[in-house]
Design a protein around this motif. Structure first.
Motif, mmCIF file in Angstrom:
data_model
loop_
_atom_site.group_PDB
_atom_site.id
_atom_site.type_symbol
_atom_site.label_atom_id
_atom_site.label_comp_id
_atom_site.label_asym_id
_atom_site.label_seq_id
_atom_site.Cartn_x
_atom_site.Cartn_y
_atom_site.Cartn_z
ATOM 1 N N MET A 1 43.172 33.046 42.494
ATOM 2 C CA MET A 1 42.362 34.123 43.053
ATOM 3 C C MET A 1 43.047 35.462 42.826
ATOM 4 S SD MET A 1 40.903 34.509 46.949
ATOM 5 C CE MET A 1 39.929 33.020 46.751
ATOM 6 N N SER A 2 42.250 36.480 42.549
ATOM 7 C CA SER A 2 42.746 37.839 42.393
ATOM 8 C C SER A 2 42.156 38.719 43.491
ATOM 9 C CB SER A 2 42.358 38.401 41.020
ATOM 10 O OG SER A 2 42.958 37.661 39.983
ATOM 11 N N TYR A 3 42.955 39.685 43.935
ATOM 12 C CA TYR A 3 42.490 40.594 44.980
ATOM 13 C C TYR A 3 42.256 41.983 44.401
ATOM 14 C CZ TYR A 3 42.995 37.591 49.049
ATOM 15 O OH TYR A 3 42.817 36.599 49.989
ATOM 16 N N CYS A 4 41.278 42.653 44.971
ATOM 17 C CA CYS A 4 40.962 44.011 44.565
ATOM 18 C C CYS A 4 41.927 44.988 45.225
ATOM 19 C CB CYS A 4 39.525 44.332 44.963
ATOM 20 S SG CYS A 4 39.016 46.028 44.593
ATOM 21 N N LEU A 5 42.338 45.993 44.478
ATOM 22 C CA LEU A 5 43.278 46.992 44.992
ATOM 23 C C LEU A 5 42.608 47.985 45.940
ATOM 24 C CD1 LEU A 5 46.173 48.223 44.835
ATOM 25 C CD2 LEU A 5 45.363 49.557 42.879
ATOM 26 N N ASN A 6 41.314 48.149 45.819
ATOM 27 C CA ASN A 6 40.592 49.158 46.598
ATOM 28 C C ASN A 6 40.537 48.768 48.077
ATOM 29 O OD1 ASN A 6 38.895 51.104 47.608
ATOM 30 N ND2 ASN A 6 37.335 50.868 46.025
ATOM 31 N N PRO A 7 41.184 49.534 48.964
ATOM 32 C CA PRO A 7 41.180 49.165 50.389
ATOM 33 C C PRO A 7 39.815 49.316 51.047
ATOM 34 C CG PRO A 7 42.223 51.304 50.083
ATOM 35 C CD PRO A 7 41.960 50.756 48.717
ATOM 36 N N LYS A 8 38.891 50.023 50.421
ATOM 37 C CA LYS A 8 37.549 50.215 50.984
ATOM 38 C C LYS A 8 36.540 49.196 50.458
ATOM 39 C CE LYS A 8 38.142 55.152 51.886
ATOM 40 N NZ LYS A 8 38.217 54.931 53.352
ATOM 41 N N CYS A 9 37.006 48.275 49.650
ATOM 42 C CA CYS A 9 36.137 47.238 49.098
ATOM 43 C C CYS A 9 35.700 46.273 50.202
ATOM 44 C CB CYS A 9 36.855 46.492 47.984
ATOM 45 S SG CYS A 9 35.867 45.176 47.229
ATOM 46 N N HIS A 10 34.445 45.854 50.188
ATOM 47 C CA HIS A 10 33.916 44.976 51.237
ATOM 48 C C HIS A 10 34.316 43.519 51.033
ATOM 49 C CE1 HIS A 10 31.615 48.232 52.993
ATOM 50 N NE2 HIS A 10 31.075 48.508 51.803
ATOM 51 N N ASP A 11 34.531 43.103 49.821
ATOM 52 C CA ASP A 11 34.953 41.727 49.534
ATOM 53 C C ASP A 11 35.978 41.793 48.404
ATOM 54 O OD1 ASP A 11 35.336 39.062 49.257
ATOM 55 O OD2 ASP A 11 33.292 38.579 48.599
ATOM 56 N N ARG A 12 37.235 41.694 48.759
ATOM 57 C CA ARG A 12 38.313 41.959 47.808
ATOM 58 C C ARG A 12 38.738 40.718 47.031
ATOM 59 N NH1 ARG A 12 42.528 45.712 51.073
ATOM 60 N NH2 ARG A 12 43.354 45.949 48.939
ATOM 61 N N ARG A 13 38.223 39.563 47.355
ATOM 62 C CA ARG A 13 38.616 38.330 46.677
ATOM 63 C C ARG A 13 37.759 38.105 45.427
ATOM 64 N NH1 ARG A 13 38.208 34.446 51.786
ATOM 65 N NH2 ARG A 13 36.303 35.728 51.943
ATOM 66 N N ASN A 14 38.460 37.721 44.349
ATOM 67 C CA ASN A 14 37.790 37.524 43.061
ATOM 68 C C ASN A 14 38.370 36.303 42.348
ATOM 69 O OD1 ASN A 14 36.064 40.183 42.350
ATOM 70 N ND2 ASN A 14 37.886 40.778 43.505
ATOM 71 N N PRO A 15 37.621 35.732 41.417
ATOM 72 C CA PRO A 15 38.153 34.602 40.630
ATOM 73 C C PRO A 15 39.358 35.033 39.788
ATOM 74 C CG PRO A 15 35.764 34.754 40.422
ATOM 75 C CD PRO A 15 36.219 36.009 41.105
ATOM 76 N N ASP A 16 40.168 34.065 39.406
ATOM 77 C CA ASP A 16 41.379 34.354 38.638
ATOM 78 C C ASP A 16 41.081 35.024 37.307
ATOM 79 O OD1 ASP A 16 43.031 33.349 40.584
ATOM 80 O OD2 ASP A 16 43.099 31.334 39.729
ATOM 81 N N ASP A 17 39.981 34.652 36.675
ATOM 82 C CA ASP A 17 39.700 35.169 35.340
ATOM 83 C C ASP A 17 38.858 36.437 35.358
ATOM 84 O OD1 ASP A 17 37.458 33.989 36.332
ATOM 85 O OD2 ASP A 17 36.976 32.852 34.522
ATOM 86 N N ALA A 18 38.562 36.980 36.527
ATOM 87 C CA ALA A 18 37.743 38.194 36.604
ATOM 88 C C ALA A 18 38.547 39.392 36.127
ATOM 89 C CB ALA A 18 37.246 38.407 38.030
ATOM 90 N N ARG A 19 37.859 40.311 35.454
ATOM 91 C CA ARG A 19 38.533 41.511 34.952
ATOM 92 C C ARG A 19 38.260 42.723 35.837
ATOM 93 N NH1 ARG A 19 40.426 40.912 29.860
ATOM 94 N NH2 ARG A 19 40.387 43.174 29.532
ATOM 95 N N ILE A 20 37.113 42.743 36.484
ATOM 96 C CA ILE A 20 36.798 43.808 37.432
ATOM 97 C C ILE A 20 36.305 43.169 38.728
ATOM 98 C CG2 ILE A 20 36.211 45.479 35.617
ATOM 99 C CD1 ILE A 20 33.253 44.917 36.229
ATOM 100 N N CYS A 21 36.437 43.906 39.807
ATOM 101 C CA CYS A 21 36.028 43.397 41.114
ATOM 102 C C CYS A 21 34.514 43.196 41.126
ATOM 103 C CB CYS A 21 36.443 44.366 42.208
ATOM 104 S SG CYS A 21 35.915 43.861 43.869
ATOM 105 N N GLN A 22 34.073 42.040 41.618
ATOM 106 C CA GLN A 22 32.656 41.721 41.654
ATOM 107 C C GLN A 22 31.917 42.497 42.734
ATOM 108 O OE1 GLN A 22 32.618 37.465 42.116
ATOM 109 N NE2 GLN A 22 32.983 37.090 39.925
ATOM 110 N N SER A 23 32.689 43.132 43.639
ATOM 111 C CA SER A 23 32.052 43.866 44.728
ATOM 112 C C SER A 23 31.983 45.369 44.479
ATOM 113 C CB SER A 23 32.787 43.601 46.044
ATOM 114 O OG SER A 23 32.225 44.341 47.102
ATOM 115 N N CYS A 24 33.113 45.957 43.986
ATOM 116 C CA CYS A 24 33.144 47.420 43.819
ATOM 117 C C CYS A 24 33.442 47.852 42.387
ATOM 118 C CB CYS A 24 34.155 48.037 44.772
ATOM 119 S SG CYS A 24 35.863 47.617 44.378
ATOM 120 N N GLU A 25 33.623 46.890 41.488
ATOM 121 C CA GLU A 25 33.864 47.153 40.066
ATOM 122 C C GLU A 25 35.178 47.884 39.804
ATOM 123 O OE1 GLU A 25 30.487 49.110 38.400
ATOM 124 O OE2 GLU A 25 29.211 47.327 38.540
ATOM 125 N N THR A 26 36.126 47.729 40.695
ATOM 126 C CA THR A 26 37.468 48.269 40.457
ATOM 127 C C THR A 26 38.208 47.346 39.491
ATOM 128 O OG1 THR A 26 37.601 49.275 42.650
ATOM 129 C CG2 THR A 26 39.689 48.835 41.537
#
Length: 365
Positions: A1-26
């Motif tokens: 699992m990868s986490y989004c760096l954006n502290p204002k993101c609503h759902d910071r958890r992402n799959p390991d192979d994701a390149r951008i956050c699925q919630s905020c596109e960071t």
């Protein structure tokens, strides 16, 4: 699992192979090399900073992310301190380990990448292993004092020593972490103390001395917190759970789980003294006391005062008698020497007999 760096993101958890956050596109790959794997602290929007375990091209590291710009000066001070000090007991930071990242929504975060320590903090270690012995306490105290000696020689002090900020490597090496509260001893800082102006105070209940609560921390404040940390390790109790005497000294020795020497207990009491001037002057002084403990105090006599007075009177009479014998002996020796001294010859002068002077006879006319 990868986490989004954006502290204002609503759902910071992402799959390991994701390149951008699925919630905020960071972007999930930071600086084209770092990926957040998991938070090492609970994510809380009110916390000023977050700490993550990260992947750096296959190497595990730790990233601290500052969210509150109002604490930027403290954060940058931590960066400078870690880059300046080189010791196995202090986390290493590479020259490019500090950087900022601009996020969507005009959000900017400050990041600090440090080495990941294979071990656990002493708070968790105590919960798993229980109180330590005096031998272990002396070894750990020595390691931490050597770190403080290095820090204080750099004219800075930590200000937040406690069990959760002390890490133990798997090799047994202790490390100090969380240098975000360090304070440099500068003329400006000393002037603020002298002028009683506002100075940032850092408070950890049970570990922080009174002068630091009042914004007047000094290097000896670190000794206070370190002494209380060792007491917590010896007793298994948090310092806030102890009572204090009328002078503000911790009452703790009866709670120690193993036997300790009076000299070691006295040293810890001096480190935890209520006022900075009552504590050891430097880390080197404490290290010297560990190497050469003070002799145990002579226990007070339990004899009644009347008996001690009679004993002293008897001793005084014996001394007077001995003095009299000495004087008498010297007088007797002097008398004997004078009796054998040869008498000086006397000169007898024999006066010749003078003829009798004729008497005058008065004849009658």
């Amino acid at each position: 699992m990868s986490y989004c760096l954006n502290p204002k993101c609503h759902d910071r958890r992402n799959p390991d192979d994701a390149r951008i956050c699925q919630s905020c596109e960071t972007p999930l790959l930071i600086q084209n090399r770092y990926r957040l794997l998991r938070p090492l602290r609970e994510l809380d929007e009110w916390e000023p900073a977050e700490v993550f375990e990260i992947d750096d091209h296959g190497t595990r590291r730790v990233m601290k992310v500052l969210k509150k710009v109002m604490l930027l000066s403290l954060f940058q001070r931590e960066v400078e301190t870690l880059q300046r000090l080189d010791h196995p007991g202090i986390p290493k930071v590479e020259p490019d380990g500090y950087f900022t990242v601009a996020l969507p929504g005009a959000v900017e975060v400050h990041c600090l990448v440090m080495e990941k320590i294979a071990g656990t903090d002493l708070d968790a270690w105590l919960a798993n292993h229980g109180p330590i012995t005096q031998a272990e306490a002396e070894d750990w105290l020595k390691q931490l004092l050597e770190l403080l000696a290095l820090i204080h020689q750099a004219e800075i002090f930590h200000r937040d020593i406690k069990l959760s900020n002390i890490m133990r490597r798997e090799t047994g090496q202790l490390m100090l972490i969380d240098f975000g509260t360090v304070r440099q001893v500068t003329n400006t800082y000393l002037a603020k103390i002298a002028g009683k102006r506002d100075v940032t105070s850092v408070v950890s209940p049970g570990y922080t001395p009174l002068e630091q609560m009042n914004g007047k921390a000094v290097p000896q404040s670190d000794f206070y917190a370190l002494g209380r940390s060792i007491v917590a390790l010896l007793t298994g109790k948090h310092p806030i759970d102890f009572t204090e005497d009328e002078e503000g000294r911790l009452i703790w020795q009866s709670e120690v789980k193993t036997s300790i020497t009076q000299a070691f207990a006295q040293l810890l009491d001096e480190m935890m003294a209520p006022f900075p001037g009552q504590r050891p002057l430097s880390a080197e002084v404490i290290l010297n006391r560990l190497a050469f403990p003070l002799p145990p105090p002579v226990p007070p006599s339990t004899e009644p005062p009347e008996r001690r007075a009679i004993q002293w009177l008897l001793i005084a009479n014996i001394l007077v008698f001995a003095l009299q014998l000495l004087i008498g002996g010297q007088w007797l020796q002097a008398r004997q020497r004078s009796s054998v001294r040869p008498q000086s010859a006397t000169l007898n002068l024999v006066m010749p007999e003078l003829p009798e002077r004729p008497r005058r006879v008065q004849l009658p006319l």
